[in-house]
Design an enzyme around this catalytic site. Structure first.
Site, PDB file in Angstrom:
ATOM      1  N   HIS A  66     -32.570  16.715  10.430  1.00  0.00           N
ATOM      2  CA  HIS A  66     -31.192  16.367   9.832  1.00  0.00           C
ATOM      3  C   HIS A  66     -31.151  15.644   8.854  1.00  0.00           C
ATOM      4  O   HIS A  66     -31.897  14.537   8.471  1.00  0.00           O
ATOM      5  CB  HIS A  66     -30.885  15.346  11.251  1.00  0.00           C
ATOM      6  CG  HIS A  66     -29.101  15.889  11.005  1.00  0.00           C
ATOM      7  ND1 HIS A  66     -28.311  15.466  10.498  1.00  0.00           N
ATOM      8  CD2 HIS A  66     -28.559  17.133  11.171  1.00  0.00           C
ATOM      9  CE1 HIS A  66     -27.094  15.988  10.636  1.00  0.00           C
ATOM     10  NE2 HIS A  66     -27.214  16.724  10.750  1.00  0.00           N
ATOM     11  N   LYS A  84     -16.565  20.841  16.719  1.00  0.00           N
ATOM     12  CA  LYS A  84     -16.156  20.946  15.154  1.00  0.00           C
ATOM     13  C   LYS A  84     -14.811  22.255  15.539  1.00  0.00           C
ATOM     14  O   LYS A  84     -13.834  21.479  14.398  1.00  0.00           O
ATOM     15  CB  LYS A  84     -17.130  21.103  13.766  1.00  0.00           C
ATOM     16  CG  LYS A  84     -17.909  20.175  13.650  1.00  0.00           C
ATOM     17  CD  LYS A  84     -18.911  20.398  12.353  1.00  0.00           C
ATOM     18  CE  LYS A  84     -19.560  20.972  12.791  1.00  0.00           C
ATOM     19  NZ  LYS A  84     -20.803  21.598  11.745  1.00  0.00           N
TER      20      LYS A  84
END
Length: 673
Positions: free
Chosen positions: A133, A538
């Site tokens: 990540h 999101k």
């Protein structure tokens, strides 16, 4: 007792801060140290409500150059790192959240039968998928220094430490803090997918290799003591997979060549680690007495255990060095490499059975048992590599192919026509791809990835995940690509449902897919589905996403029962609350009833891998949290929501979605903010 340890933690943080201050003073001078200290004190006073200090800080920062601000930022970042290391070491020592103890206390109170406990433990299947990540920017060299610093802190807290040893450790701590201060924290070059994979392998080598057998030993001891139940020798209640080097969705740097290199490097690291274990075992297992089965294998050797382990050790050394030569382009013979777990486990089990049979169970259940458990959990491939790709990339292959063959454009066909084409070709005995077909580079890359899967052992792979899968043809297209590329085993293919609409539509998509007779034959009663937490949060906000995820999983569990297949839900959680992460125990226990029966598969991302698994004691504790939560959820499943609960959460989710989208999509101040 707790307050004593809390005071000790504060003292440790102060001590580390003092050493950092001495390092900064030595490098930059007393004036700089005083400036940083004044900023620290003013910041604390401002936080506590002193507005004059806040105004002073603003003026101080206004007059500083970018270089000076960077120095201040580095000083505070280093201090926070040291504070985190002290806290991690403290948590390890305190064993905060003794999850296994709490679990057994709960089980004992419930007066469960041995059969119930054994059934739950037998179903325990935790698959932790290590993923890279971009928020994990800490360099491996600093991670090494931090680990070494944690070890020093662990030693310096021993009560029996002599003054000389304490001084030696304090010198080493100052040395490490100075090294870290004079090292660039951030990588100057973006890590490649191969670098990311190596970082994941290092977490296994430096922490999980020790933590996993320790965790299994503790769980086994408690099961034996409380229920006379043992973990089977072949048990692998936890296993590890990876996306590093396999996740090509939107990442042009993950190519088929990278995937192959990562597969080989994982095997090389496994060979290195097992060679070390076997070397230690062949030194220790010097006994001459053995059972008939082992004697038949080794003849009249006076050191039968060494006689069977030494050739195995040599084969791992050949594998390790051979892979190194192969990757470097030097001559190598892959046929001489260790290729399967059976090659490792059969000799180990011969030794184990022999030692047990001749009355040396205490020896069998020492280092040898740890190595057997590592063999079952990690295997000769170290971990299983997932492959992830966007559904559009697969559709483009068939679109380009059907145009080349004069069949029209696959992309413009109806879903029914796509399925008919795919099913016809899946049942066909002739090759689909023409030998002379000059495909585009993007199509070649998809095909080359499938060829890499065909070339390597199925034991080195996890599952194939399809992003943006919205129709059954998205899944069947991958199965046809794998078949045409020579993959002769049913690689699990998992659709990934990410957005709010995807989650809501997932039961309909899976019903259509499971209604296809050929498909049900292919999956042989086992279906994987990936649930995306990050994108749904999101898209619609945390409450709406959470409720959609719950409803989706609930419907998929019911669907799996209807079609009599085992469902494994793969949770694509992030590391932070905003990306879908929650405290592990609460997150697991809040899953819909029955959703853990097919195992628990979850991503562990970037920096959270280091926080949860970066040190053996932390890793052991994290594994205990997962195991206890899953066993508890299976034995004491949470209730299905009542109708009135559903009404309330549905209203909350709708309001939360509208409020969230109102800010993110409509508020003109949001993007500037």
């Amino acid at each position: 007792m707790q307050s004593h340890y809390d005071a000790e933690l504060k003292d440790t943080v102060r001590y580390l801060g003092k050493v950092l201050g001495e390092t900064i003073e030595s490098h930059l001078g007393t004036e700089w140290l005083e400036r940083i200290e004044n900023i620290r004190k003013s910041g604390r006073a401002s936080y506590q409500g002193d507005t004059s200090c806040g105004d002073e800080l603003k003026e101080t920062f206004k007059t500083m150059t970018d270089g000076d601000l960077l120095t201040v930022g580095r000083a505070f970042a280093q201090f926070l790192n040291l504070g985190n290391i002290a806290e991690q070491e403290y948590n390890s020592a305190m064993n905060v959240d003794a999850s296994i103890d709490a679990l057994f206390e709960h089980l004992d109170k419930a007066e469960l039968t041995v059969d119930k406990v054994q059934e739950a433990v037998g179903k325990l299947n935790i698959d932790l998928v290590l993923t890279a990540h971009p928020t994990e920017v800490t360099r491996r060299t600093l991670i090494h220094k931090h680990k070494e610093l944690a070890r020093c802190l662990q030693e310096i807290h021993q009560e029996s430490l002599s003054d000389a040893d304490r001084m030696k450790l304090e010198t080493r701590i100052a040395d490490l803090i100075s090294q870290a201060w004079h090292t660039e924290e951030i990588r100057s070059v973006r890590p490649t997918p191969v670098d990311e994979a190596r970082w994941g392998f290092s977490v296994i080598e430096n922490s999980l290799w020790e933590a996993v057998p320790d965790f299994m030993r503790e769980l086994d001891l408690r099961l034996n003591a409380d229920y006379q139940v043992s973990l089977p020798l072949e048990a692998s209640p936890v296993q590890f997979s990876s996306w590093m080097g396999g996740d090509r969705d939107g990442n042009p740097f993950v190519t088929s060549k990278v995937t192959e290199q990562v597969l080989l490097l994982a095997r090389k690291r496994a060979a290195k680690l097992f060679a070390k274990d076997l070397d230690r075992l062949q030194v220790e297992l010097s006994m001459y007495q053995c059972n008939d089965a082992l004697r038949e294998k080794v003849g009249d050797s006076i050191e039968p255990y060494r006689a069977i382990l030494r050739p195995l050790l040599q084969k791992f050394v050949v594998t390790r060095d051979g892979i190194n030569d192969y990757i470097a382009g030097r001559p190598s013979n892959p046929d001489a490499w260790i290729a399967s777990n059976d090659e490792l486990l059969e000799p180990l089990m011969l030794c184990y059975d022999s030692l047990t049979e001749i009355g040396l169970g205490v020896v069998a259940n020492g280092l040898l048992l740890d190595t057997i458990r590592r063999a079952n959990v990690f295997g000769v491939h170290l971990l299983k590599l997932d492959v992830r790709q966007d559904s559009e990339r697969h559709a483009n292959v068939f679109s380009e192919l059907t145009r080349y063959l004069g069949l029209g454009d696959y992309a413009s066909w109806s879903e029914a026509d796509k399925q008919a084409f795919l099913l016809r070709e899946l049942a066909s005995k002739r090759p689909l791809f023409p030998a002379q077909w000059d495909a585009s580079d993007d199509v070649k890359e998809v095909l080359d990835t499938c060829k890499v899967i065909a070339k390597h052992s199925k034991h080195g792979f996890g599952i194939y995940i399809i992003s943006m899968a919205s129709e059954p043809s998205d899944v069947m297209a991958v199965q046809l690509l794998l078949q045409e590329s020579g993959v002769d085993w049913p690689m699990p293919v998992a659709p990934l449902f990410e957005t709010l609409d995807d989650l809501n539509n997932s039961p309909d998509v899976m019903r259509k897919l499971l209604s296809v007779d050929w498909y049900r034959g292919y999956i042989k009663g086992r279906q994987f589905v990936m649930i995306g937490y990050s994108d749904s949060a999101k898209d619609a906000g945390a409450i709406a996403a959470g409720w959609a995820q719950y409803q989706s999983q609930e419907a998929l569990v019911a669907l799996a029962k209807e079609f009599d297949c085992e469902l494994t839900l793969f949770h694509g959680r992030g590391g932070t609350i905003g990306r879908g992460g929650l405290p592990a125990h609460a997150a697991i226990y809040s899953q819909p009833p029955g959703s853990l029966d097919g195992g628990f598969r979850v991503t562990e991302q970037g920096e959270t891998i280091r926080y949860k698994f970066g040190m053996p004691k932390l890793a052991k504790r994290s594994l205990g949290i997962y195991a206890s939560a899953i066993i508890e959820a299976m034995l004491f499943p949470p209730p299905a929501p009542k109708d009135e609960w559903r009404e309330v959460i549905t209203q909350m989710a709708a309001q939360g979605r509208d409020n969230y989208r109102g800010v993110v999509r409509s508020d003109p101040e949001f993007v500037p903010y």
